[in-house]
Design a protein around this motif. Structure first.
Motif, short mmCIF file in Angstrom:
data_model
loop_
_atom_site.label_atom_id
_atom_site.label_comp_id
_atom_site.label_asym_id
_atom_site.label_seq_id
_atom_site.Cartn_x
_atom_site.Cartn_y
_atom_site.Cartn_z
N LYS A 39 0.80 -1.15 0.04
CA LYS A 39 -0.17 -0.08 -0.26
C LYS A 39 1.12 1.26 -0.04
O LYS A 39 2.06 1.10 0.42
CB LYS A 39 -1.07 0.01 0.99
N ASP A 40 0.15 2.40 -0.36
CA ASP A 40 1.10 3.64 -0.56
C ASP A 40 1.76 4.21 0.96
O ASP A 40 3.13 4.24 0.46
CB ASP A 40 0.27 4.63 -1.34
N LEU A 41 1.31 4.32 1.60
CA LEU A 41 1.72 4.56 3.11
C LEU A 41 2.94 3.66 3.46
O LEU A 41 4.01 3.89 3.90
CB LEU A 41 0.80 4.92 3.97
N GLY A 42 2.76 2.33 3.22
CA GLY A 42 3.50 1.26 3.63
C GLY A 42 4.66 1.43 2.71
O GLY A 42 5.76 1.23 3.26
N LYS A 43 4.58 1.53 1.44
CA LYS A 43 5.64 1.66 0.29
C LYS A 43 6.55 2.90 1.00
O LYS A 43 7.69 2.83 1.02
CB LYS A 43 5.28 1.94 -1.00
N GLU A 44 5.93 3.94 1.28
CA GLU A 44 6.63 5.35 1.70
C GLU A 44 7.52 4.79 3.28
O GLU A 44 8.58 5.06 3.09
CB GLU A 44 5.81 6.30 1.84
N PHE A 45 6.90 4.13 4.13
CA PHE A 45 7.47 3.76 5.30
C PHE A 45 8.58 2.87 5.10
O PHE A 45 9.80 3.49 5.43
CB PHE A 45 6.36 2.97 6.11
N TRP A 46 8.39 1.92 4.37
CA TRP A 46 9.59 0.78 4.07
C TRP A 46 10.73 1.49 3.21
O TRP A 46 12.05 1.34 3.38
CB TRP A 46 9.18 -0.41 3.46
N SER A 47 10.35 2.50 2.16
CA SER A 47 11.39 2.60 1.64
C SER A 47 12.34 4.00 2.21
O SER A 47 13.49 3.91 2.26
CB SER A 47 10.89 3.53 0.43
N ARG A 48 11.66 4.58 3.29
CA ARG A 48 12.26 5.56 4.17
C ARG A 48 13.12 4.88 5.03
O ARG A 48 14.30 5.50 5.28
CB ARG A 48 11.29 6.57 4.67
N VAL A 49 12.49 3.91 5.77
CA VAL A 49 13.44 2.72 6.66
C VAL A 49 14.78 2.43 5.99
O VAL A 49 15.85 2.69 6.40
CB VAL A 49 12.52 1.67 7.13
N TYR A 50 14.62 1.94 4.85
CA TYR A 50 15.79 1.29 4.08
C TYR A 50 16.69 2.42 3.44
O TYR A 50 17.87 2.17 3.73
CB TYR A 50 15.62 0.37 2.99
N ALA A 51 16.29 3.68 3.23
CA ALA A 51 16.94 4.63 2.64
C ALA A 51 17.73 5.19 3.83
O ALA A 51 18.86 5.54 3.86
CB ALA A 51 16.09 5.72 2.03
N ARG A 52 17.07 5.63 5.15
CA ARG A 52 17.60 6.15 6.47
C ARG A 52 18.80 5.02 6.70
O ARG A 52 19.85 5.39 7.17
CB ARG A 52 16.66 6.42 7.32
N ALA A 53 18.49 3.68 6.75
CA ALA A 53 19.41 2.78 7.31
C ALA A 53 20.82 2.84 6.33
O ALA A 53 22.05 2.73 6.93
CB ALA A 53 18.90 1.44 7.26
N SER A 116 13.28 1.88 12.17
CA SER A 116 12.04 1.67 12.02
C SER A 116 11.20 2.49 12.80
O SER A 116 10.06 3.04 12.50
CB SER A 116 11.44 0.45 11.94
N ALA A 117 11.58 2.48 14.20
CA ALA A 117 10.70 3.08 15.44
C ALA A 117 10.51 4.64 15.05
O ALA A 117 9.65 5.41 15.39
CB ALA A 117 11.18 2.87 16.47
N GLN A 118 11.72 5.18 14.76
CA GLN A 118 11.66 6.78 14.36
C GLN A 118 10.71 7.12 13.21
O GLN A 118 9.96 8.02 13.20
CB GLN A 118 13.19 7.10 13.85
N ILE A 119 11.01 6.29 12.04
CA ILE A 119 10.09 6.57 10.96
C ILE A 119 8.33 5.89 11.35
O ILE A 119 7.70 6.88 10.67
CB ILE A 119 10.46 5.70 9.62
N MET A 120 8.23 5.07 12.19
CA MET A 120 7.03 4.75 12.54
C MET A 120 6.45 6.13 13.31
O MET A 120 5.22 6.48 12.92
CB MET A 120 7.10 3.64 13.49
N ARG A 121 7.12 6.81 14.08
CA ARG A 121 6.84 7.90 14.69
C ARG A 121 6.41 9.10 13.71
O ARG A 121 5.51 9.93 14.00
CB ARG A 121 7.79 8.57 15.68
N GLU A 122 7.12 9.40 12.58
CA GLU A 122 7.05 10.18 11.78
C GLU A 122 5.84 10.09 10.74
O GLU A 122 5.31 11.09 10.50
CB GLU A 122 8.34 10.47 10.97
N ILE A 123 5.62 8.77 10.21
CA ILE A 123 4.76 8.33 9.18
C ILE A 123 3.38 7.78 9.87
O ILE A 123 2.34 8.44 9.35
CB ILE A 123 5.36 7.66 8.22
N ILE A 124 3.49 6.87 10.33
CA ILE A 124 2.51 5.95 10.66
C ILE A 124 1.67 6.48 11.91
O ILE A 124 0.39 6.70 11.88
CB ILE A 124 2.77 4.66 11.07
N LEU A 125 2.21 6.94 12.95
CA LEU A 125 1.50 7.23 14.25
C LEU A 125 0.84 8.43 13.97
O LEU A 125 -0.46 8.54 14.55
CB LEU A 125 2.50 7.51 15.25
#
Length: 184
Positions: A39-53, A116-125
């Protein structure tokens, strides 16, 4: 592993307990849906997780905690009193990760290295918090929260009013007489 923290035996037999469990189930469904990589938000979440990592660690091949427990906590509440009536004029709920909730309880800091927790706070929460405070899926939870706000207000107001009426400036200790006058 937390079966003792689900509901008390007395609460699980009530409509309130049933409704709270239903809302928790919706929260879990929504959280997993939002981080779904299809899904769109999930794609953004995972792409940002891996980009930041990749940026921070030089590789995207890092262990990622995809099991972030999400909690809904009481945030702000305001009751307006007018005559014998009381109105809830503000009631917001805060959505946070379990580690943030635990840190808040202990006045500690959270682990800032968990990408993943950082990006979870930024995008998902923020998306979940919007739904919790304004969406139709969590309307029952908001009703429960407002009922608890009013119950607390009523309990404090009535208790204080009764104590004042019976004891304040009355020089009265009636009802607290003891046979043992040394008992404190």
């Amino acid at each position: 592993y937390e079966k003792d923290r689900v509901l008390t035996e007395a609460l699980e037999k009530t409509a309130l307990g049933r409704d709270l469990l239903a809302q928790d189930y919706i929260l879990k469904q929504m959280t997993s849906s939002l981080i779904d990589p299809e899904k769109d938000l999930g794609k953004e979440f995972w792409s940002r997780v891996y980009a930041r990592a990749g940026h921070e660690f030089g590789t995207s091949d890092i262990p990622v905690n995809a099991f972030n427990k999400v909690w809904i906590m009481a945030d702000k509440a305001r009751v307006f009193e007018q005559g014998i009536a009381a109105y809830v004029t503000l009631s917001t709920l805060k959505v946070m990760l379990d580690e943030d909730r635990l840190a808040r309880e202990k006045d500690g800091a959270t682990d800032e290295t968990d990408v993943s927790a950082q990006i979870m706070r930024e995008i998902i929460l923020p998306e979940i918090e919007k739904e919790v405070n304004a969406g139709k899926n969590f309307a029952p939870l908001r009703q429960i929260y407002q009922a608890l706000i009013l119950a607390k207000w009523y309990k404090e107001t009535v208790k204080n009013a009764l104590l004042e009426a019976l004891y304040v400036d009355k020089s009265s200790t009636g009802g607290v007489d003891l046979d043992d006058l040394t008992f404190k």
